[in-house]
Motif scaffolding. Structure first.
Motif, PDB file in Angstrom:
ATOM      1  N   LYS A 161       0.837  -1.204   0.000  1.00  0.00           N
ATOM      2  CA  LYS A 161       0.000   0.000   0.000  1.00  0.00           C
ATOM      3  C   LYS A 161       0.870   1.250   0.000  1.00  0.00           C
ATOM      4  N   THR A 162       1.882   1.276   0.849  1.00  0.00           N
ATOM      5  CA  THR A 162       2.781   2.433   0.916  1.00  0.00           C
ATOM      6  C   THR A 162       3.504   2.635  -0.404  1.00  0.00           C
ATOM      7  N   PHE A 163       3.987   1.546  -0.997  1.00  0.00           N
ATOM      8  CA  PHE A 163       4.725   1.637  -2.255  1.00  0.00           C
ATOM      9  C   PHE A 163       3.822   2.094  -3.393  1.00  0.00           C
ATOM     10  N   PHE A 164       2.680   1.448  -3.554  1.00  0.00           N
ATOM     11  CA  PHE A 164       1.768   1.826  -4.637  1.00  0.00           C
ATOM     12  C   PHE A 164       1.349   3.284  -4.520  1.00  0.00           C
ATOM     13  N   GLY A 216       2.269 -11.076  -6.792  1.00  0.00           N
ATOM     14  CA  GLY A 216       1.501 -10.004  -7.391  1.00  0.00           C
ATOM     15  C   GLY A 216       0.500  -9.497  -6.377  1.00  0.00           C
ATOM     16  N   ALA A 217      -0.286  -8.516  -6.782  1.00  0.00           N
ATOM     17  CA  ALA A 217      -1.277  -7.960  -5.864  1.00  0.00           C
ATOM     18  C   ALA A 217      -2.507  -7.516  -6.631  1.00  0.00           C
ATOM     19  N   ILE A 218      -3.655  -7.671  -5.976  1.00  0.00           N
ATOM     20  CA  ILE A 218      -4.923  -7.157  -6.480  1.00  0.00           C
ATOM     21  C   ILE A 218      -5.389  -6.072  -5.519  1.00  0.00           C
ATOM     22  N   VAL A 219      -5.735  -4.920  -6.062  1.00  0.00           N
ATOM     23  CA  VAL A 219      -6.325  -3.843  -5.265  1.00  0.00           C
ATOM     24  C   VAL A 219      -7.724  -3.590  -5.808  1.00  0.00           C
ATOM     25  N   ALA A 220      -8.714  -3.727  -4.929  1.00  0.00           N
ATOM     26  CA  ALA A 220     -10.102  -3.542  -5.359  1.00  0.00           C
ATOM     27  C   ALA A 220     -10.969  -3.303  -4.139  1.00  0.00           C
ATOM     28  N   ASP A 221     -12.218  -2.965  -4.393  1.00  0.00           N
ATOM     29  CA  ASP A 221     -13.183  -2.817  -3.309  1.00  0.00           C
ATOM     30  C   ASP A 221     -13.180  -4.083  -2.446  1.00  0.00           C
ATOM     31  N   LYS A 222     -13.299  -3.908  -1.142  1.00  0.00           N
ATOM     32  CA  LYS A 222     -13.166  -5.036  -0.225  1.00  0.00           C
ATOM     33  C   LYS A 222     -14.168  -6.146  -0.509  1.00  0.00           C
TER      34      LYS A 222
END
Length: 395
Positions: free
Chosen positions: A79-82, A246-252
């Motif tokens: 989160k901090t990096f993105f 990898g990572a997924i960022v989306a609505d919870k």
């Protein structure tokens, strides 16, 4: 025994990239086909040091099953990096850790698409994603691109079909295979169409940090006020593909459904890589690290493009990329892509034809990777390909 394979499997054909490698194999092979990072970009000493530290400090946690799908420390570090790059992670979002971004793409198809549902993809697009979608029996609608991104008129036509597509898959920055970057104006227009037709956006961003010239363009996720963007990113291209993170960022609500699906398949990502990369993101100067990687790619990209300018027939179209890992060139109609590929393979040069990445539209294009070969091999291989463009144009 006659084995009965599924109808789903029978729709696939052997990988063209793998077949090209087999056909072009030899001790003198020049390989422009894979999307592999340059080994010189790996932070070897840091990974060795951090690996030893986490083995000393957290050996039992690393060797045990993970108690949760994602290591909390890694979620915070990502989160901090993105968000240091652009506002990716919002208050309503959650972060899911995956075994590479490809796992996230396949899970998206499983979670959102029923048998025979439609989704829209850029045409051409990343073959690994296309195969992942097809493996879940998704029906793909390819929409071509111009220099600014997806064709808006054809995109809206695709959204208007019945049954209506549910997803749009896009690689908006340094697209694979074309290395095209969708402009901000076009991104906003595409986003508004997706809101209008209630289509979710799968924003795949494996190459976005690898910019070595020009100005960064905000991603869809950064201005997503309707919570319709599922952001997928990989650490493979900037740290190491072998870590498989990898990572997924989306609505919870979306990530909760993805977590259920992940639990039914592979479970959590590897503890070792999660712990090591947490420390990497927290201790390494990421701005300086990315600058170093991008400079390596800029040198190789420039060398490849300048050699193409000197050696390719003037009717072959290409332009220098602003980042990423590929150069895309388009042959004139007089040259058949199949003939060019056969001639290149005969010279032990592995390249990938654009029709491997196509969905609905034929392609005269080819993808070249500048990351995996040495500067000497780049000059040698591109010079031979340039000679082929003249030979086939003169036939």
């Amino acid at each position: 025994m006659n084995y009965q394979y599924s109808k789903r499997f029978n729709q696939f054909t052997p990988s063209m990239i793998r077949q090209v490698l087999v056909d072009a194999a030899g001790p003198d092979m020049i390989n422009f086909s894979p999307g592999f990072p340059d080994r010189e970009s790996f932070a070897v000493e840091e990974i060795q040091k951090l690996s030893q530290e986490v083995l000393n400090d957290s050996i039992y946690e690393i060797l045990q099953y993970a108690p949760k799908p994602a290591y909390t420390g890694l979620q915070k570090a990502i989160k901090t990096f993105f968000n240091s790059l652009e506002p990716v992670v919002k208050e309503s979002d959650d972060i899911m850790i995956t075994s590479g971004s490809g796992e996230g793409l396949e899970m998206a198809a499983k979670v959102f698409l029923d048998e025979g549902d439609y989704m829209v993809v850029e045409d051409p697009s990343f073959i690994g994603a296309l195969n992942g979608f097809k493996s879940n029996n998704a029906k793909l609608i390819g929409v071509p691109m111009d220099d600014e991104g997806l064709d808006l008129e054809l995109l809206e036509q695709a959204f208007q079909r019945k049954p209506q597509p549910k997803l749009l898959y896009t690689i908006p920055t340094f697209q694979n295979p074309t290395c095209l970057t969708t402009t901000l104006e076009r991104r906003k227009a595409i986003y508004e169409l997706c809101k209008k037709y209630h289509v979710l956006i799968l924003e795949d961003n494996p190459y976005g940090t690898l910019r070595f010239k020009g100005t960064s363009v905000p991603g869809y996720k950064s201005f997503d006020d309707a919570r319709i963007v599922i952001y997928l990113a990989s650490l493979s291209k900037i740290i190491s593909p072998g870590i498989r993170l990898g990572a997924i960022v989306a609505d919870k609500d979306i990530t909760d459904h993805f977590a259920i699906m992940k639990g039914a398949s592979g479970g959590a990502a590897t503890n070792w890589s999660q712990y090591v990369i947490t420390r990497f993101l927290n201790t390494v100067d990421m701005k300086q690290h990315i600058k170093r990687v991008s400079e390596i790619y800029q040198r190789k990209s420039t060398l490849m493009v300048e050699t193409m300018k000197k050696t390719f027939h003037p009717d072959v179209q290409f332009k220098a990329p602003d980042g990423g890992m590929f150069v895309w060139f388009t042959l004139p109609d007089k040259i058949k892509p199949e003939s060019f590929l056969q001639a290149a393979v005969a010279k032990h040069i592995a390249i990938v034809p654009g029709y491997c990445f196509a969905t609905n539209y034929p392609s005269q294009g080819f993808r070249l990777s500048f990351t995996s070969e040495s500067p000497e091999q780049i000059v040698k291989g591109i010079t031979m390909l340039g000679e082929l463009t003249y030979e086939l144009m003169n036939q």
